[in-house]
Design an enzyme around this catalytic site. Structure first.
Site, short mmCIF file in Angstrom:
data_model
loop_
_atom_site.label_atom_id
_atom_site.label_comp_id
_atom_site.label_asym_id
_atom_site.label_seq_id
_atom_site.Cartn_x
_atom_site.Cartn_y
_atom_site.Cartn_z
N LYS A 10 136.00 -55.21 -55.72
CA LYS A 10 135.58 -53.82 -55.51
C LYS A 10 136.36 -53.15 -54.38
O LYS A 10 137.04 -53.82 -53.60
CB LYS A 10 134.08 -53.79 -55.26
CG LYS A 10 133.24 -54.25 -56.46
CD LYS A 10 131.75 -54.02 -56.21
CE LYS A 10 130.91 -54.47 -57.41
NZ LYS A 10 129.47 -54.13 -57.22
N TYR A 50 129.08 -48.65 -66.23
CA TYR A 50 127.73 -48.80 -65.66
C TYR A 50 126.68 -48.02 -66.45
O TYR A 50 125.64 -47.65 -65.89
CB TYR A 50 127.74 -48.34 -64.20
CG TYR A 50 128.32 -49.36 -63.25
CD1 TYR A 50 127.78 -50.65 -63.15
CD2 TYR A 50 129.40 -49.05 -62.41
CE1 TYR A 50 128.29 -51.59 -62.26
CE2 TYR A 50 129.91 -49.98 -61.52
CZ TYR A 50 129.35 -51.25 -61.45
OH TYR A 50 129.86 -52.18 -60.58
N PHE A 58 120.23 -45.44 -57.55
CA PHE A 58 121.49 -45.64 -56.83
C PHE A 58 122.71 -45.38 -57.71
O PHE A 58 123.84 -45.62 -57.30
CB PHE A 58 121.56 -47.07 -56.25
CG PHE A 58 121.38 -48.17 -57.26
CD1 PHE A 58 122.43 -48.59 -58.06
CD2 PHE A 58 120.14 -48.81 -57.39
CE1 PHE A 58 122.27 -49.62 -58.98
CE2 PHE A 58 119.97 -49.84 -58.31
CZ PHE A 58 121.04 -50.24 -59.12
N ARG A 86 129.14 -66.28 -61.27
CA ARG A 86 127.98 -65.73 -60.57
C ARG A 86 127.55 -66.63 -59.41
O ARG A 86 127.11 -66.16 -58.36
CB ARG A 86 126.83 -65.49 -61.54
CG ARG A 86 127.14 -64.32 -62.48
CD ARG A 86 126.01 -63.97 -63.40
NE ARG A 86 124.88 -63.34 -62.74
CZ ARG A 86 124.83 -62.05 -62.42
NH1 ARG A 86 125.86 -61.25 -62.67
NH2 ARG A 86 123.76 -61.54 -61.85
N THR A 92 123.45 -60.64 -55.50
CA THR A 92 123.91 -59.24 -55.50
C THR A 92 123.84 -58.64 -54.11
O THR A 92 124.76 -57.94 -53.68
CB THR A 92 123.05 -58.40 -56.48
OG1 THR A 92 123.15 -58.98 -57.78
CG2 THR A 92 123.54 -56.97 -56.52
N ARG A 103 130.18 -63.11 -51.62
CA ARG A 103 129.47 -61.96 -51.03
C ARG A 103 128.99 -62.26 -49.62
O ARG A 103 129.01 -61.37 -48.76
CB ARG A 103 128.32 -61.55 -51.94
CG ARG A 103 128.84 -60.76 -53.16
CD ARG A 103 127.78 -60.63 -54.21
NE ARG A 103 128.15 -59.72 -55.28
CZ ARG A 103 127.61 -59.76 -56.51
NH1 ARG A 103 126.70 -60.68 -56.79
NH2 ARG A 103 127.99 -58.90 -57.43
N ASN A 113 129.45 -54.68 -52.31
CA ASN A 113 129.24 -56.13 -52.27
C ASN A 113 130.43 -56.95 -52.78
O ASN A 113 130.28 -58.02 -53.33
CB ASN A 113 127.95 -56.50 -53.00
CG ASN A 113 127.96 -56.08 -54.46
OD1 ASN A 113 128.91 -55.46 -54.93
ND2 ASN A 113 126.91 -56.44 -55.19
N GLU A 127 132.44 -55.81 -71.36
CA GLU A 127 133.15 -55.36 -70.17
C GLU A 127 134.65 -55.63 -70.28
O GLU A 127 135.47 -54.78 -69.91
CB GLU A 127 132.55 -56.04 -68.93
CG GLU A 127 131.10 -55.59 -68.69
CD GLU A 127 130.39 -56.37 -67.60
OE1 GLU A 127 130.99 -57.29 -67.01
OE2 GLU A 127 129.21 -56.04 -67.34
P1 CMP Z 1 127.31 -54.83 -59.92
O1 CMP Z 1 127.21 -56.25 -60.35
O2 CMP Z 1 128.66 -54.24 -59.86
O3 CMP Z 1 126.40 -53.96 -60.90
C1 CMP Z 1 125.47 -52.99 -60.45
C2 CMP Z 1 125.65 -52.70 -59.02
O4 CMP Z 1 124.70 -51.84 -58.45
C3 CMP Z 1 125.54 -53.97 -58.22
O5 CMP Z 1 126.70 -54.72 -58.44
C4 CMP Z 1 125.32 -53.45 -56.81
O6 CMP Z 1 126.53 -53.35 -56.07
C5 CMP Z 1 124.78 -52.06 -57.06
N1 CMP Z 1 123.45 -51.92 -56.48
C6 CMP Z 1 122.38 -52.67 -56.73
N2 CMP Z 1 121.34 -52.24 -56.02
C7 CMP Z 1 121.77 -51.20 -55.27
C8 CMP Z 1 121.18 -50.34 -54.33
N3 CMP Z 1 119.90 -50.47 -53.98
N4 CMP Z 1 121.93 -49.37 -53.78
C9 CMP Z 1 123.23 -49.24 -54.14
N5 CMP Z 1 123.85 -50.03 -55.04
C10 CMP Z 1 123.13 -51.00 -55.59
#
Ligand code: CMP
Length: 141
Positions: A10, A50, A58, A86, A92, A103, A113, A127
């Protein structure tokens, strides 16, 4: 089974200049990088990627962040690749990620992240198809 999974380094991690360190984590875990490129996502592309998060509070922040700078997108291949990736990414939320995971080591915020990884083989297929043409993937299975 040998699987392929989709991965993103990212904008925060690209900005921290740790692309190579993260690629090294993939390789040390036994995952092969079989497709890779640097891109700067448009809002339309991030929105397609997404789509399942459109109703989340968010969502705007997520798309804003993912379009804020260049990313590396890659296809990782190996035994049990989806779950293995993962595992090495960690939770996450970096604050909950196990020590030694990507992470935990390269991120501090759930919104920035460091990496994305597909959550299931079906999402990996969806994807990968968004970002790669078949001829851009060089399977070494
Ligand atoms: P990703 O696996 O790229 O897919 C969805 C993303 O949403 C996740 O990683 C996080 O980076 C993001 N995400 C999840 N929860 C939050 C949050 N509370 N605020 C902002 N981003 C979020």
């Amino acid at each position: 089974a040998i699987e392929q999974t989709f991965s993103i380094v990212k904008p925060d991690a690209v900005g921290k200049n740790v692309i190579g360190e993260i690629y090294s984590r993939f390789e040390k875990a036994g995952l092969k990088i079989v497709g890779a490129k640097m891109i700067h996502m448009s809002e339309a592309l991030a929105g397609e990627f997404y789509a399942e998060h459109k109703e989340r509070p968010f969502y705007g922040e997520l798309v804003g962040f993912m379009t804020s700078g260049p990313v590396m997108v890659q296809v990782l291949e190996g035994e049990n690749a989806v779950a293995l990736n993962r595992e090495i990414m960690g939770a996450t939320n970096p604050k909950e990620a196990a020590p030694g995971t990507i992470r935990a080591d390269f991120a501090t915020e759930v919104s920035a992240n460091a990496v994305h990884g597909s959550d299931a083989p079906a999402s990996a297929a969806r994807e990968i198809a968004i970002f790669f043409k078949p001829e851009e993937i060089f399977s070494r299975a």
